[in-house]
Each structure stands twice: as structure tokens, then as C-alpha cells.
Scaffold this motif. Sequence first.
Motif: not given
Length: 414
Positions: A83-106
Motif C-alpha cells: 500500500a505504501a508503494m501504491l498510495h504514496d508512490a514511494t520506493p521501499q528498500r529494506l534490510a529486513d521486510v519483517r521488521k518494518h512497522p507496516r509488515f503484516g505477515g504472510w
Amino acid sequence: MRMVPRSGLAAVSAALLAMNRRLEVRDVLQTIVASARDLLDAEYAALGVPDDHGGFAQFVVAGVSDEQWKAIGPLPRQHGILAAMLHDATPQRLADVRKHPRFGGWPSAHPMMADFLGMPIADGEQVLGALFLANKRCLANERSSADERNSADERSSADERGGARRRRGRPASQERPCAFTEDDEELLRLLAQHAALALTNARLYERSRELTIAQERSRIGHELHDAVAQKLFSLRLTAQAATALVDRDPARAKAELHEVARLSGEAADELRAAVVELRPAALDEDGLVATLRTQAQVLDRAHSARVDFVCDGVRALPSAQEEALLRVAQEALHNALRHADASHVRVALARRGPSVVLTVTDDGAGFDPAAVRSAGRHLGLVSMRDRASGVGGALRVHSEPGKGTAVSMEVPGG
């Protein structure tokens, strides 16, 4: 961004050419995902095209098997980092996606992902999709070099000596986790810009094709009106004549009624053929072979002529080629059933070396191709040749008066 090596430039060029060579939206999406994964050496890649209901109209992946994809379950929703990429049109480069506050699991069947690089695909202010990669694959020598640089830095810093001793027993993958770099982000941004152009062009192509289909349906409607209306008018007049002759000339009335039966049968055939042409072909769902088989079965039931289909060793083809082959087959069937008075029509699809050949043969009246051209009548031959050449193929028509007709179209691949 640092200078890309010559081999890297060749890879980028190949990826951009591949994207712009495709015309179907689905093919373009798959090419973008495969190109991004290969260029940035990622384990996984995916691209989602959002819909207007919080989900994705299309979602393609690379690096995930068909079995894994089925086990994962429904498509993701527009939430979290997507949603951050789609709504804010911002790139995301993360060392660990699981530690991002907006990560909701899979889902439980979802592959494990750590390092993450995501990029919106935008045309101006309109976000067309989200392209993301996960799990950067580093070469062993890159990790070794990084370990050597880290060891040198550790030896030069007195404050770090104790930490260096504690880390000395760890494996290299833990010493320097592999991750996407700023250069990777810039390369993906470049790819996304070209992907937006390729995706926009593919959508325009599909829109143009939809308009062509609408025009084709309009043509069929006019043809239906002309052919069936004339037969129905003749049918009405003949029925009126038969009614007037019943009392004073029963024999002639009987003959007129036979003519009524003939005309009504022809009108029914025209209507059935028009319905078949108007029915959208299920190429996307069923593929060319199943679609041709189904249409042959429908026409066999709708007409007095026997219509059959045979296939030998042909698998899936690029969507543009499949559509061209289907339209040529439909045009050839139309000519055989409506104009040639054939009793048997065969549609054959077969491999011939590196090519696929479609052949539609009938035992009807046949015609003289030279006479048809000189009279300004084409029987759809011009459009069939255009369709064949448009996908790099060739069309051949062989016919003689009284000896039937064979229409063949050859395309590369299959």
C-alpha cells in the motif's frame, strides 16, 4: 549511480527490448518481473496491478513454483508495504521486510523473505503497479571481499577488536548479510520507468484490439441484417403465395411450402453462424487448441456440413499468434460454410519443424483466386494475409473451381 559495466548494459538493453517487444498486458507484466529478477539477481520478484476495490486486478510472480503459488492462496490485498508503494508512490528498500512497522505477515505457505526492494510503476501521477524484489543473491566472492574489508576495518580500530574476536567464528552469510544497494534501487527505478511505457503501450494495444472487435461485431451485425433479412422477406412472400394457392392449386402450394422450409433452414444457419462469430473466444482461459476444438464442435452441430478438428503436437503459443490463427480459422470456416457449399470441412493444427501450421480444407465449390482478385472480391483473403504477416507468419490459399479450397497459415514457434 555508478557506471554500469558493459555486460550490465547489455543485460539492461536486453530487458528493455524484451519488455517493448510484447503487446499483451499479461506478457508485458511477466517480462517485467522476469527481467527485474534477473537484472538484480533476486530470488523472488512480483508485480501487482491494483484494482479499485483494495485488491489486485493482476499479480504475477517469478521464483515461486506453481505448487507454491496455489498453496499460498488468494491474491494479497493493498495493505502494508504494498500500500505504501501504491498510495504514496514511494520506493521501499529494506534490510529486513519483517521488521518494518507496516509488515503484516504472510500465509504459512509463503516463502521466507528478508531483504526487500520495491518500486512503484507510474505514468505521470497515475500508479500503474508495484514491482518488488526479495532476497538478493550475492556471489560468494563478493561476500569474501566484503569479509576482508570488514576484517581490515576491525583490525584498524582498537575499540572494535573485542567485537571482531567475538564475530570471528560466524559464517560469512551472518557476517555480512546480502542486501539490495542504492545502485540496485536506481537500476530498478530505470526499469520501472520503461516498464510504465511498455505497460501503457500494451494497454493501448488491447484497447485498439477491443475497438477492432467492436467494429468486427458491427460488420457481422450488418451482414446478419442483410443476409437474414433478405431470406426472411423471401420466406414471408413465399408463405403468402403458398396460402393463396392452397385451394386452387395444391401442387404449386406444396412446392412453395418446400421453398419455405429451405429458406427457413438457410436463415437458421445464418443466425447460428453469426452467434458463433459473436461469441468471444476463450483463448485466455482455454488456449488455442481447446478453442478451435470447441468452435468446430459448435459449427458441426449448427450446419449440415461435417466440421472436425485435429491437432498434432501443438502446445501454447504467444497470445498474439494464437489470436491471429484463431481469426484466420474463423474466416476460412465462414467462407467454407457460407459460400462453398461444402459437405466436409477440416481444421488441422500441427507442428512442422520449428513452426506451427493451421490448415482449413473443404470439399466445396472452390474458386479461381485470380478471378476473385480481378473482380475485386476478396473473401476475407486480404485480412487473413494481414493477420498472418502481423505475427511473422505466411498465408497460402490453394483452390480450383469444383475441387475445394485449402487455406494454410504458418507461424514460427510452438
